[in-house]
Every structure is written in C-alpha cells, then in structure tokens.
Design a protein around this motif. Structure first.
Motif, PDB file in Angstrom:
ATOM      1  N   TRP A   1       0.817  -1.218   0.000  1.00 12.47           N
ATOM      2  CA  TRP A   1       0.000   0.000   0.000  1.00 12.47           C
ATOM      3  C   TRP A   1       0.846   1.261   0.000  1.00 12.47           C
ATOM      4  O   TRP A   1       0.467   2.273  -0.595  1.00 12.47           O
ATOM      5  CB  TRP A   1      -0.940   0.009   1.206  1.00 12.47           C
ATOM      6  CG  TRP A   1      -1.861  -1.171   1.264  1.00 12.47           C
ATOM      7  CD1 TRP A   1      -2.212  -1.988   0.227  1.00 12.47           C
ATOM      8  CD2 TRP A   1      -2.546  -1.670   2.415  1.00 12.47           C
ATOM      9  NE1 TRP A   1      -3.063  -2.966   0.652  1.00 12.47           N
ATOM     10  CE2 TRP A   1      -3.290  -2.801   1.996  1.00 12.47           C
ATOM     11  CE3 TRP A   1      -2.606  -1.277   3.748  1.00 12.47           C
ATOM     12  CZ2 TRP A   1      -4.087  -3.535   2.865  1.00 12.47           C
ATOM     13  CZ3 TRP A   1      -3.397  -2.004   4.627  1.00 12.47           C
ATOM     14  CH2 TRP A   1      -4.127  -3.117   4.191  1.00 12.47           C
ATOM     15  N   ASP A   2       1.984   1.222   0.651  1.00 14.77           N
ATOM     16  CA  ASP A   2       2.833   2.409   0.731  1.00 14.77           C
ATOM     17  C   ASP A   2       3.527   2.724  -0.593  1.00 14.77           C
ATOM     18  O   ASP A   2       4.058   3.821  -0.775  1.00 14.77           O
ATOM     19  CB  ASP A   2       3.891   2.232   1.819  1.00 14.77           C
ATOM     20  CG  ASP A   2       3.283   2.227   3.213  1.00 14.77           C
ATOM     21  OD1 ASP A   2       2.326   2.996   3.426  1.00 14.77           O
ATOM     22  OD2 ASP A   2       3.745   1.451   4.062  1.00 14.77           O
TER      23      ASP A   2
ATOM     24  N   THR B   1       1.938   5.598  -4.519  1.00 13.56           N
ATOM     25  CA  THR B   1       2.119   6.989  -4.096  1.00 13.56           C
ATOM     26  C   THR B   1       1.754   8.011  -5.160  1.00 13.56           C
ATOM     27  O   THR B   1       1.799   9.212  -4.893  1.00 13.56           O
ATOM     28  CB  THR B   1       3.579   7.224  -3.669  1.00 13.56           C
ATOM     29  OG1 THR B   1       4.446   6.856  -4.754  1.00 13.56           O
ATOM     30  CG2 THR B   1       3.914   6.392  -2.441  1.00 13.56           C
TER      31      THR B   1
ATOM     32  N   SER C   1      -1.811   3.725   6.082  1.00 12.85           N
ATOM     33  CA  SER C   1      -1.506   3.321   4.708  1.00 12.85           C
ATOM     34  C   SER C   1      -2.769   2.900   3.967  1.00 12.85           C
ATOM     35  O   SER C   1      -2.976   3.249   2.800  1.00 12.85           O
ATOM     36  CB  SER C   1      -0.498   2.168   4.709  1.00 12.85           C
ATOM     37  OG  SER C   1       0.708   2.556   5.323  1.00 12.85           O
TER      38      SER C   1
END
Length: 276
Positions: A124-125, A128, A156
């Motif tokens: 998830w991080d 971006t 996140s």
C-alpha cells in the motif's frame, strides 16, 4: 487452506465479506442494474449505464486488498461468472505469503474460476502517485477483510482508499472489519482517526456477526468520500463500540475494588508509564 498466521488462515470477516459482495451482485442482477465502466458522477448522485441480464453480460472488476489465502476472491469469482478478481497482498518480508495465495487459488478453485482470479503483490505504501497501475485501472468494487493490524497500517490503508474514493470513477468500497479484535480497541480507533484524516466515511451496512473471539463483532463498512455521503455518526458508533464496552467494564471493576486494590493498580500504572 490449512495454514497458520494472520495472512495464512481464513478469518470470520472473510466469510462475511464474500457473503455481502455476492448478495450485492445478486441484487444488481435482479434489478437489472449495469454497474459498468461507464458510470460517472452527476449532481452528487451515481448514474449507472448498461443492464445485467445474466452472469456473462458485462465483466466486472474487483480488487481485493489483503487477500490472505484467497478465500474471498475464490468465493466471489466462483459465484459470479462475469467477475474478474485481482487478489492482492504484501509479502511483509515473508515470500511464502504470495506463494500461499497463488497456490490456494490454483488448488481450491476450478479452472474456470481460477482463470478469472489474478494474484498480484501490492504494498500500500508504494501506491504513491496516480500513475500507478492499480490506481489507473477502473474498478467496480474494492474490498478487503480485517485489514488493520497497526496504526501505520490504518494510515496506509486509508491513504490508498482515499485515492479510489476521491477519483472521478470511484468504485464502491466495502471493508469487513472485526471490531474489538483480540480484546483490544486500538485498531478501531486508529481506523476511525485515519478515515477522518482522509475525508472518508465508513457507513455500517448489512448484518453484524460474532467474530473469532469473545467481544468481537464483524461489521461491513461502505467506504466513500465525505462529499459523496455516508453516516459519520454510525461510523463512530460502530468503531468505538469496543472502547465504550471496555470503559464500562473498567468502571464497574474499579467501583467494586477495595481501597488497597485501587492503590495497587495506581502504583502499577505509574511504573508502566516510567518504563514505557
């Protein structure tokens, strides 16, 4: 699916999620609703184009977050022959996570079902920017079960959901969340705080069922951008339920304590603060 660990067993929330999504898809078909790629936002109400007359009429694309061993992905794809599910998870330093997911899909699903389930790793991080392939793709549904295991995880997750919910072609988002998990309520408070921070509402929908342990209740949350509606009060009520019940139990316990016991608890709390 006889594995052990958080990402390698089937939790009650996964069953609840699959049941809710499958019932929702049945309802769409019965009403002849076309939940297709051509949907758009118009005057604060959603407009859907097309009509579903049978399972094969229009392909629907579902993104599952934190798929684990793939139970929900398999159950959804098996019950709906027009659905393609992208089942995602993150290895978290354990290469067996993605291997188990892929192996379970291959072993548990018939070929006609497995061919409509696509397994991908997704951190998830790493999502971006809006050029990420997951963000650029148009999804009809984004779903997940018991996705919050820490404050950072809540942050996140909600940052990712915000990208979907605030997009022009926002999908419907459903999370099956076990409130009061493992006797704690920090996960619930963390999720509530991050939903607020990302301008999201998570309205409880459907039935609520017992979780894996005493005190846990699984609830399905419909997540959407604040400007597109939702029930903030209902969200707070369900996510703070476990904390309220804990506070009430502690109040009763404290009332029933002798003075000496209260002094001992106070001393222990002071020591805990010193070493925290």
């Amino acid at each position: 699916m006889s594995y052990f660990g958080c990402t390698s067993r089937v939790w009650p929330a996964s069953y609840v999620l699959a049941k809710h999504v499958n019932e929702l898809l049945v309802l769409w078909r019965r009403r002849g609703l076309g939940f297709v790629l051509a949907k758009h936002h118009n005057n604060s109400s959603w407009v859907y184009s097309g009509t579903i007359h049978d399972d094969d009429a229009i392909p629907l694309h579902v993104l599952e977050l934190g798929a684990g061993v793939g139970h929900a992905a398999i159950a959804i794809a098996a019950a709906n022959t027009n659905v393609h599910v992208t089942a995602t998870d993150t290895s978290c330093g354990d290469p067996l996570v993605m291997q188990r997911l892929a192996e379970n899909v291959a072993a548990q699903a018939e070929d006609s079902v497995a061919s409509r389930i696509h397994v991908n790793e997704l951190n998830w991080d790493d999502v971006t920017d809006n050029q990420h392939s997951i963000i650029k793709k148009t999804w009809n549904l984004v779903v997940g079960a018991d996705l919050v295991y820490s404050k950072q995880g809540a942050a996140s997750l909600c940052a990712l959901l915000s990208r979907f919910a605030h997009s022009d072609s926002a999908p419907q988002i459903y999370l099956a969340h076990s409130t009061g998990r493992w006797g704690a309520f920090g996960y619930d408070e963390a999720l509530l705080a991050e939903l607020d921070k990302n301008q999201l509402t998570a309205t409880p929908v459907g039935e609520r069922v017992p979780g894996a342990n005493d005190g846990e209740i699984v609830v399905v949350l419909s997540v959407a951008a604040v400007e597109r509606g939702g029930d903030r009060k209902a969200m707070e009520d369900v996510l703070l339920r476990a904390k309220r019940e804990y506070d009430e139990r502690e109040k009763i316990r404290w009332t029933n304590m002798a003075d000496e016991e209260r002094d001992e608890v106070a001393s222990a709390n002071q020591l805990a603060l010193l070493f925290s």
